[in-house]
Motif scaffolding. Structure first.
Motif, PDB file in Angstrom:
ATOM      1  N   UNK A 246      -0.933  -6.576   7.894  1.00  0.00           N
ATOM      2  CA  UNK A 246      -0.627  -6.267   9.286  1.00  0.00           C
ATOM      3  C   UNK A 246      -1.049  -4.839   9.606  1.00  0.00           C
ATOM      4  N   UNK A 247      -1.233  -4.554  10.868  1.00  0.00           N
ATOM      5  CA  UNK A 247      -1.705  -3.240  11.283  1.00  0.00           C
ATOM      6  C   UNK A 247      -3.216  -3.271  11.439  1.00  0.00           C
ATOM      7  N   UNK A 248      -3.705  -2.633  12.468  1.00  0.00           N
ATOM      8  CA  UNK A 248      -5.133  -2.614  12.741  1.00  0.00           C
ATOM      9  C   UNK A 248      -5.703  -1.286  12.256  1.00  0.00           C
ATOM     10  N   UNK A 249      -6.206  -1.273  11.032  1.00  0.00           N
ATOM     11  CA  UNK A 249      -6.746  -0.054  10.445  1.00  0.00           C
ATOM     12  C   UNK A 249      -8.186  -0.287   9.999  1.00  0.00           C
ATOM     13  N   UNK A 250      -9.026   0.747  10.061  1.00  0.00           N
ATOM     14  CA  UNK A 250     -10.445   0.577   9.700  1.00  0.00           C
ATOM     15  C   UNK A 250     -10.662   0.104   8.266  1.00  0.00           C
TER      16      UNK A 250
ATOM     17  N   UNK B  20     -14.128  -3.203  -7.638  1.00  0.00           N
ATOM     18  CA  UNK B  20     -13.533  -3.324  -8.960  1.00  0.00           C
ATOM     19  C   UNK B  20     -12.050  -2.980  -8.943  1.00  0.00           C
ATOM     20  N   UNK B  21     -11.434  -3.069 -10.118  1.00  0.00           N
ATOM     21  CA  UNK B  21     -10.003  -2.789 -10.264  1.00  0.00           C
ATOM     22  C   UNK B  21      -9.672  -1.372  -9.796  1.00  0.00           C
ATOM     23  N   UNK B  22     -10.492  -0.378 -10.195  1.00  0.00           N
ATOM     24  CA  UNK B  22     -10.226   1.004  -9.809  1.00  0.00           C
ATOM     25  C   UNK B  22     -10.331   1.195  -8.298  1.00  0.00           C
ATOM     26  N   UNK B  23     -11.276   0.495  -7.661  1.00  0.00           N
ATOM     27  CA  UNK B  23     -11.410   0.555  -6.200  1.00  0.00           C
ATOM     28  C   UNK B  23     -10.152   0.003  -5.538  1.00  0.00           C
ATOM     29  N   UNK B  24      -9.663  -1.103  -6.056  1.00  0.00           N
ATOM     30  CA  UNK B  24      -8.446  -1.714  -5.524  1.00  0.00           C
ATOM     31  C   UNK B  24      -7.265  -0.762  -5.666  1.00  0.00           C
ATOM     32  N   UNK B  25      -7.122  -0.151  -6.828  1.00  0.00           N
ATOM     33  CA  UNK B  25      -6.004   0.769  -7.057  1.00  0.00           C
ATOM     34  C   UNK B  25      -6.069   1.972  -6.114  1.00  0.00           C
ATOM     35  N   UNK B  26      -7.278   2.503  -5.913  1.00  0.00           N
ATOM     36  CA  UNK B  26      -7.436   3.640  -5.001  1.00  0.00           C
ATOM     37  C   UNK B  26      -7.063   3.241  -3.581  1.00  0.00           C
ATOM     38  N   UNK B  27      -7.467   2.041  -3.170  1.00  0.00           N
ATOM     39  CA  UNK B  27      -7.152   1.555  -1.826  1.00  0.00           C
ATOM     40  C   UNK B  27      -5.651   1.372  -1.651  1.00  0.00           C
ATOM     41  N   UNK B  28      -4.996   0.846  -2.673  1.00  0.00           N
ATOM     42  CA  UNK B  28      -3.544   0.639  -2.596  1.00  0.00           C
ATOM     43  C   UNK B  28      -2.778   1.960  -2.485  1.00  0.00           C
ATOM     44  N   UNK B  29      -3.302   3.026  -3.079  1.00  0.00           N
ATOM     45  CA  UNK B  29      -2.619   4.320  -3.023  1.00  0.00           C
ATOM     46  C   UNK B  29      -2.662   4.949  -1.623  1.00  0.00           C
ATOM     47  N   UNK B  30      -3.594   4.517  -0.782  1.00  0.00           N
ATOM     48  CA  UNK B  30      -3.750   5.130   0.553  1.00  0.00           C
ATOM     49  C   UNK B  30      -2.575   4.789   1.457  1.00  0.00           C
TER      50      UNK B  30
ATOM     51  N   UNK C  44       0.856  -1.185   0.000  1.00  0.00           N
ATOM     52  CA  UNK C  44       0.000   0.000   0.000  1.00  0.00           C
ATOM     53  C   UNK C  44       0.893   1.236   0.000  1.00  0.00           C
ATOM     54  N   UNK C  45       0.335   2.367  -0.340  1.00  0.00           N
ATOM     55  CA  UNK C  45       1.082   3.613  -0.344  1.00  0.00           C
ATOM     56  C   UNK C  45       1.661   3.931   1.016  1.00  0.00           C
ATOM     57  N   UNK C  46       0.949   3.533   2.061  1.00  0.00           N
ATOM     58  CA  UNK C  46       1.407   3.787   3.429  1.00  0.00           C
ATOM     59  C   UNK C  46       2.449   2.784   3.902  1.00  0.00           C
TER      60      UNK C  46
END
Length: 68
Positions: free
Chosen positions: A47-51, A58-68, A26-28
Motif C-alpha cells: 500500500x502507498x503510492x511510492x516511486x 538479488x537477495x542483497x537488493x531485496x534487503x536494501x529495499x526493505x531497510x528503506x 519495510x523500514x518505513x
C-alpha cells in the motif's frame, strides 16, 4: 486476526523456496510481499503510492529495499 500474505520472509536466502509468497515490513512501515524464481527476487509494497514500490534483484537488493 491480521491478514498476512504468504509466509514470513526467512532471515537467509538458503531457507527460502522458489515460487513461494513471503511477506515482511519495510523500514518505513508498509508491508511488502516478495517471491523468488531462478535466484531472482521480485518484491512489491502492498500500500502507498511510492516511486520504489516494487522491483527485482538479488537477495542483497531485496534487503536494501526493505531497510528503506
Amino acid at each position: 486476526m491480521t491478514f498476512q500474505p504468504g509466509r514470513p520472509l526467512p532471515s537467509d536466502p538458503q531457507t527460502s523456496q522458489e515460487r513461494t509468497l513471503y511477506h515482511a515490513p519495510r523500514g518505513s512501515g508498509p508491508m511488502a510481499t516478495m517471491t523468488r524464481e531462478g535466484g531472482t527476487w521480485q518484491w512489491r509494497q502492498l500500500h502507498g503510492d511510492v516511486p520504489d514500490g516494487y522491483g527485482t534483484g538479488g537477495w542483497n537488493d531485496l534487503q536494501a529495499w526493505l531497510r528503506k
